[in-house]
Design a protein around this motif. Structure first.
Motif, PDB file in Angstrom:
ATOM      1  N   ALA A 107       0.832  -1.204   0.000  1.00 15.85           N
ATOM      2  CA  ALA A 107       0.000   0.000   0.000  1.00 15.85           C
ATOM      3  C   ALA A 107       0.867   1.256   0.000  1.00 15.85           C
ATOM      4  O   ALA A 107       0.374   2.377   0.080  1.00 15.85           O
ATOM      5  CB  ALA A 107      -0.936   0.006   1.213  1.00 15.85           C
ATOM      6  N   HIS A 108       2.178   1.048  -0.077  1.00 14.90           N
ATOM      7  CA  HIS A 108       3.128   2.160  -0.161  1.00 14.90           C
ATOM      8  C   HIS A 108       4.412   1.581  -0.745  1.00 14.90           C
ATOM      9  O   HIS A 108       4.779   0.450  -0.434  1.00 14.90           O
ATOM     10  CB  HIS A 108       3.362   2.750   1.235  1.00 14.90           C
ATOM     11  N   GLY A 109       5.093   2.360  -1.582  1.00 15.24           N
ATOM     12  CA  GLY A 109       6.189   1.790  -2.353  1.00 15.24           C
ATOM     13  C   GLY A 109       7.564   1.770  -1.715  1.00 15.24           C
ATOM     14  O   GLY A 109       8.522   1.290  -2.332  1.00 15.24           O
ATOM     15  N   THR A 190       6.147  11.051  -3.936  1.00 15.98           N
ATOM     16  CA  THR A 190       5.116  12.048  -3.651  1.00 15.98           C
ATOM     17  C   THR A 190       4.476  11.804  -2.286  1.00 15.98           C
ATOM     18  O   THR A 190       4.160  12.744  -1.564  1.00 15.98           O
ATOM     19  CB  THR A 190       4.003  12.062  -4.728  1.00 15.98           C
ATOM     20  N   ASP A 191       4.303  10.524  -1.910  1.00 15.85           N
ATOM     21  CA  ASP A 191       3.705  10.229  -0.607  1.00 15.85           C
ATOM     22  C   ASP A 191       4.605  10.733   0.515  1.00 15.85           C
ATOM     23  O   ASP A 191       4.140  11.385   1.456  1.00 15.85           O
ATOM     24  CB  ASP A 191       3.479   8.724  -0.473  1.00 15.85           C
ATOM     25  N   LEU A 192       5.911  10.455   0.410  1.00 13.97           N
ATOM     26  CA  LEU A 192       6.835  10.916   1.456  1.00 13.97           C
ATOM     27  C   LEU A 192       6.866  12.438   1.485  1.00 13.97           C
ATOM     28  O   LEU A 192       6.819  13.056   2.556  1.00 13.97           O
ATOM     29  CB  LEU A 192       8.246  10.352   1.220  1.00 13.97           C
ATOM     30  N   GLY A 194       4.544  14.572   0.496  1.00 15.53           N
ATOM     31  CA  GLY A 194       3.275  15.095   1.000  1.00 15.53           C
ATOM     32  C   GLY A 194       3.196  15.023   2.512  1.00 15.53           C
ATOM     33  O   GLY A 194       2.858  16.001   3.183  1.00 15.53           O
ATOM     34  N   GLU A 195       3.520  13.851   3.061  1.00  9.82           N
ATOM     35  CA  GLU A 195       3.382  13.724   4.516  1.00  9.82           C
ATOM     36  C   GLU A 195       4.407  14.560   5.266  1.00  9.82           C
ATOM     37  O   GLU A 195       4.133  15.067   6.351  1.00  9.82           O
ATOM     38  CB  GLU A 195       3.380  12.244   4.955  1.00  9.82           C
ATOM     39  N   GLN A 196       5.594  14.739   4.677  1.00  8.54           N
ATOM     40  CA  GLN A 196       6.631  15.496   5.379  1.00  8.54           C
ATOM     41  C   GLN A 196       6.428  17.006   5.260  1.00  8.54           C
ATOM     42  O   GLN A 196       6.472  17.738   6.254  1.00  8.54           O
ATOM     43  CB  GLN A 196       8.015  15.144   4.804  1.00  8.54           C
TER      44      GLN A 196
HETATM   45 MG    MG Z   1       2.917   7.457   3.792  1.00  8.50          MG
END
Ligand code: MG
Ligand code: NAD
Ligand code: MG
Length: 331
Positions: A107-109, A190-192, A194-196
């Motif tokens: 669910a996350h790369g 992008t996930d890292l 975005g959250e950071q």
């Molecule tokens: Mg994440």
């Protein structure tokens, strides 16, 4: 334009006769397992012996086995233990059972992209990453809706990897909202970022800086809390509903004028430069190396940070205020 898949692009029947192992029963794990089961998919939850989640999952009507046994019997294995534990769980329980033709999912790369997990060539490796917290993945599904997801294929051994991943997305309710085509690299970075920079790190740092500025200037902490922390949700809810314009339609003209004039001063060029640096440290692996190393040495800095942040005055003020709401259940 990005490719987005919806209900009619996904065929849940591709999961007919297949068993899906959900490894881990936390935020995402419980939501995927229950949503899939209620969509008619055969699900087995994989946990370690003695896990506190074991009884909870069984209590919810799910079949539970050890992660090893679950991976062994399943055709599709979704790894939903915390990212930093995944390489170990993969080596011990999943890898020995990854026979050709199975599909490994995340669910996350993080672990695939940064090569902490390198699956064998004969399996499909895909991702369905919900763009929302696990508990929302569950509550939206129950409400007949869904959380948008990302789909990515790292390895397509069967020639059907994407179709099977989309079937999985349909099973958890993601295709009701839309499933955006991406790559492991794009999702991870992008996930890292975005959250950071924005969602978690950026937003809490902004709210805290605003709170501290007011308190330092002698205003009551309670006023500072309501203004800089509590109201954030009310503003964000309107943006969620109808974009910035919807929010600006609802606030006063004075607030709207202040928004245009001051927002770009607060989040000025220095902040943007720092955002670019944060992004490049994600891209070049610096962040991944630091987080992996931190875990190898027992997480001293991570745990101390968690404690220091939890002890901040604004948490106490917020707790008191929330306790007093007439509808409060005391959290
Ligand atoms: Mg994440
Ligand atoms: P979590 O921390 O909520 O849950 C982890 C669960 O794993 C625990 O509840 C436990 O049941 C299980 N577990 C822990 N150690 C284990 C072990 N050694 N063996 C077997 N099971 C073990 O995890 P999460 O936040 O749901 O994250 C899972 C994955 O989903 C991660 O890859 C994460 O990046 C991704 N993700 C999470 C969210 C989110 O909302 N939390 C959103 C998008 C993607
Ligand atoms: Mg995310």
């Amino acid at each position: 334009m990005a490719k987005i898949y919806y209900q009619s692009d996904c065929s849940l029947s591709l999961l007919d006769g297949k068993t899906v192992a959900i490894i881990g029963y936390g935020s995402q794990g419980h939501a995927h397992a229950l949503n899939l089961k209620e969509s008619g998919v055969s699900v087995v939850v994989g946990l370690y012996e003695g896990s506190a989640s074991w009884r909870e999952a069984e209590g919810a009507g799910l079949r539970v086995r050890t992660a090893f046994e679950a991976a062994k019997e399943a055709d599709i294995i979704m790894v939903l233990v915390p990212d930093e534990i995944q390489p170990e769980v993969y080596e011990e329980s999943v890898r020995p059972n990854l026979t050709d033709g199975k599909m490994l999912m995340f669910a996350h790369g993080f672990n695939i992209h940064f090569r902490q997990i390198v699956p064998p060539a004969g399996v499909d490796v895909t991702m369905i990453a919900p763009k929302g917290p696990g508990h929302t993945v569950r509550s939206e599904y129950l409400a007949g809706k869904g959380v948008p997801c990302l789909v990515a294929v790292h390895q397509d051994a069967s020639g059907k990897a994407k179709e099977k991943a989309l079937a999985y997305a349909a099973g958890i309710g993601g295709s009701r909202a839309g499933v955006l085509q991406t790559t492991y690299r794009e999702e991870t970075e992008t996930d890292l970022f975005g959250e950071q920079a924005v969602l978690c790190g950026g937003v809490t740092a902004l709210m805290r800086a605003g709170y501290e500025t007011l308190v330092e200037a002698g205003y009551e902490p309670e006023s500072a809390y309501f203004e800089c922390i509590h109201e954030m949700k009310l503003i964000v809810d309107m943006i969620y509903q109808g974009g910035f314009s919807r929010m600006r339609y609802s606030i006063s003209n004075t607030a709207e004028y202040g928004d245009y004039e001051m927002g770009r001063r607060v989040i000025g060029p220095a902040v943007r430069d720092e955002m670019r640096k944060v992004l490049s440290e994600i891209q070049d692996g610096t962040f991944a190396r630091n987080w992996i190393t931190e875990n190898k040495v027992g997480r001293p800095h991570f745990l101390a940070s968690r404690r220091i942040h939890a002890e901040h005055g604004l948490e106490k003020v917020g707790r008191e205020l929330r306790r007093m709401y007439s509808w409060s259940e005391g959290e």
